[in-house]
Scaffold this motif. Structure first.
Motif, PDB file in Angstrom:
ATOM      1  N   GLN A  17      -1.215 -10.407  -2.342  1.00 13.93           N
ATOM      2  CA  GLN A  17      -0.659 -11.056  -3.545  1.00 13.93           C
ATOM      3  C   GLN A  17      -1.395 -10.623  -4.800  1.00 13.93           C
ATOM      4  N   LEU A  18      -2.713 -10.446  -4.683  1.00  9.34           N
ATOM      5  CA  LEU A  18      -3.494 -10.033  -5.857  1.00  9.34           C
ATOM      6  C   LEU A  18      -3.128  -8.603  -6.270  1.00  9.34           C
ATOM      7  N   LEU A  19      -2.912  -7.729  -5.274  1.00  8.97           N
ATOM      8  CA  LEU A  19      -2.485  -6.365  -5.616  1.00  8.97           C
ATOM      9  C   LEU A  19      -1.110  -6.394  -6.289  1.00  8.97           C
ATOM     10  N   THR A  20      -0.195  -7.174  -5.732  1.00  9.35           N
ATOM     11  CA  THR A  20       1.147  -7.287  -6.333  1.00  9.35           C
ATOM     12  C   THR A  20       1.058  -7.808  -7.766  1.00  9.35           C
ATOM     13  N   HIS A  21       0.189  -8.792  -7.970  1.00 10.19           N
ATOM     14  CA  HIS A  21      -0.031  -9.368  -9.302  1.00 10.19           C
ATOM     15  C   HIS A  21      -0.521  -8.296 -10.276  1.00 10.19           C
ATOM     16  N   GLY A  24       2.111  -5.626 -10.886  1.00  8.75           N
ATOM     17  CA  GLY A  24       3.172  -6.195 -11.719  1.00  8.75           C
ATOM     18  C   GLY A  24       2.808  -6.114 -13.193  1.00  8.75           C
ATOM     19  N   HIS A  25       1.554  -6.472 -13.497  1.00 13.90           N
ATOM     20  CA  HIS A  25       1.114  -6.332 -14.893  1.00 13.90           C
ATOM     21  C   HIS A  25       1.129  -4.873 -15.330  1.00 13.90           C
ATOM     22  N   ARG A  26       0.738  -3.979 -14.444  1.00 13.65           N
ATOM     23  CA  ARG A  26       0.725  -2.554 -14.805  1.00 13.65           C
ATOM     24  C   ARG A  26       2.136  -2.037 -15.126  1.00 13.65           C
ATOM     25  N   LYS A  27       3.141  -2.600 -14.456  1.00 18.15           N
ATOM     26  CA  LYS A  27       4.524  -2.186 -14.770  1.00 18.15           C
ATOM     27  C   LYS A  27       4.890  -2.595 -16.194  1.00 18.15           C
ATOM     28  N   VAL A  28       4.502  -3.807 -16.587  1.00 15.64           N
ATOM     29  CA  VAL A  28       4.826  -4.275 -17.950  1.00 15.64           C
ATOM     30  C   VAL A  28       4.064  -3.434 -18.981  1.00 15.64           C
ATOM     31  N   LYS A 107      -6.750  -0.796   0.171  1.00 14.41           N
ATOM     32  CA  LYS A 107      -6.862  -1.113   1.601  1.00 14.41           C
ATOM     33  C   LYS A 107      -8.310  -1.051   2.087  1.00 14.41           C
ATOM     34  N   ASP A 108      -9.172  -0.359   1.330  1.00 15.73           N
ATOM     35  CA  ASP A 108     -10.579  -0.223   1.741  1.00 15.73           C
ATOM     36  C   ASP A 108     -11.479  -1.310   1.135  1.00 15.73           C
TER      37      ASP A 108
END
Lengths: 164, 164
Positions: A17-21, A24-28, A107-108
């Motif tokens: 979830q933290l990676l997705t978060h 997601g900000h990087r997309k904006v 992942k590491d």
């Protein structure tokens, strides 16, 4: 995406979830960068502040470097100059390269790393999570400033809430 | 501050740390509000954007309402108007009241709430953590815009990194 955290109960936010978060900000932020005209990206600012290109370069100095630091315990010094990036296309390509690197290092990163005391970039004391939250917050902060630059230029910024 | 999470290993960020993180940002935002001259707080903006007073009112509509929603599963609708707040002193007092309410509700938020599916403010679907992160991010975003307003007015904003 690894799922070692999915069986842990009572997480506030898990690692996926933290990676997705973050992504997601990087997309904006990427959309914000795309919205700038070439010239104004490198020349426009308000009140003596840095240009949006300079703010993006600061983000680029911190983003994949943080993912690598958390994954490998090896921290490079900050390089916010990035004098080689002189066009919007180069900034976008560098942004995409960093995004790939973040996904590769993620992942590491062990769960223990987030609570470990570290010295980020060889100079900032904190925990793994506090450094990562700081650089995400810094991106949000400066992207918000980019929104004002765009509005001042008569350009509609991307939607803040579309983080997908 | 309650410590029910302190024995949980491998948390990315624990509950006490998340409250400290949130309250740290609120301190920086409060300093930003304090830095505005009374008149410009309610009248100045750039590019047709909202005034900083309006942005603060949006934050005040979301902050303690979110803490209460997570603590009690009762969500009020957003009220961003807050027409009764007409001075900087009233905005600061409202800010401090919200901060107290957040601290009061925080101890009643269960760890499970952060991963629960909720409908925030009666209309936004998300998990507890995603809603809370969203409103903190929204505060950072709009405060960054306040920094530009201050710079445009020739006023030095507070330090972004002094979240204590």
């Amino acid at each position: 995406m690894e799922t070692t955290t999915s069986s842990t109960s009572a997480q506030i936010i898990d690692k996926d979830q933290l990676l997705t978060h973050w992504l997601g900000h990087r997309k904006v932020t990427r959309r914000t960068l795309e919205a700038f005209p070439e010239k104004e990206l490198f020349e426009f600012s308000i009140g003596g502040m840095r240009t949006f290109a300079q703010l993006i370069k600061e983000m680029l100095a911190m983003d994949s470097t943080t993912a690598r630091g958390l994954a490998t315990s090896t921290w490079e010094a900050l390089d916010e100059e990035k004098a080689e990036l002189t066009t919007k296309a180069e900034l976008l390509a560098s942004w995409d390269k960093s995004t790939e690197e973040i996904q590769g290092y993620w992942k590491d990163i062990t769960m223990e790393e987030f609570q470990k005391q570290i010295k980020a970039f060889g100079q900032y004391d904190g925990t793994g999570y506090s450094i990562l939250f700081y650089i995400i917050d810094n991106e949000i902060h400066h992207r918000g400033q980019g929104f004002v630059y765009l509005r001042a230029l008569g350009i509609t910024p991307p939607n803040f809430w579309e983080q997908y």
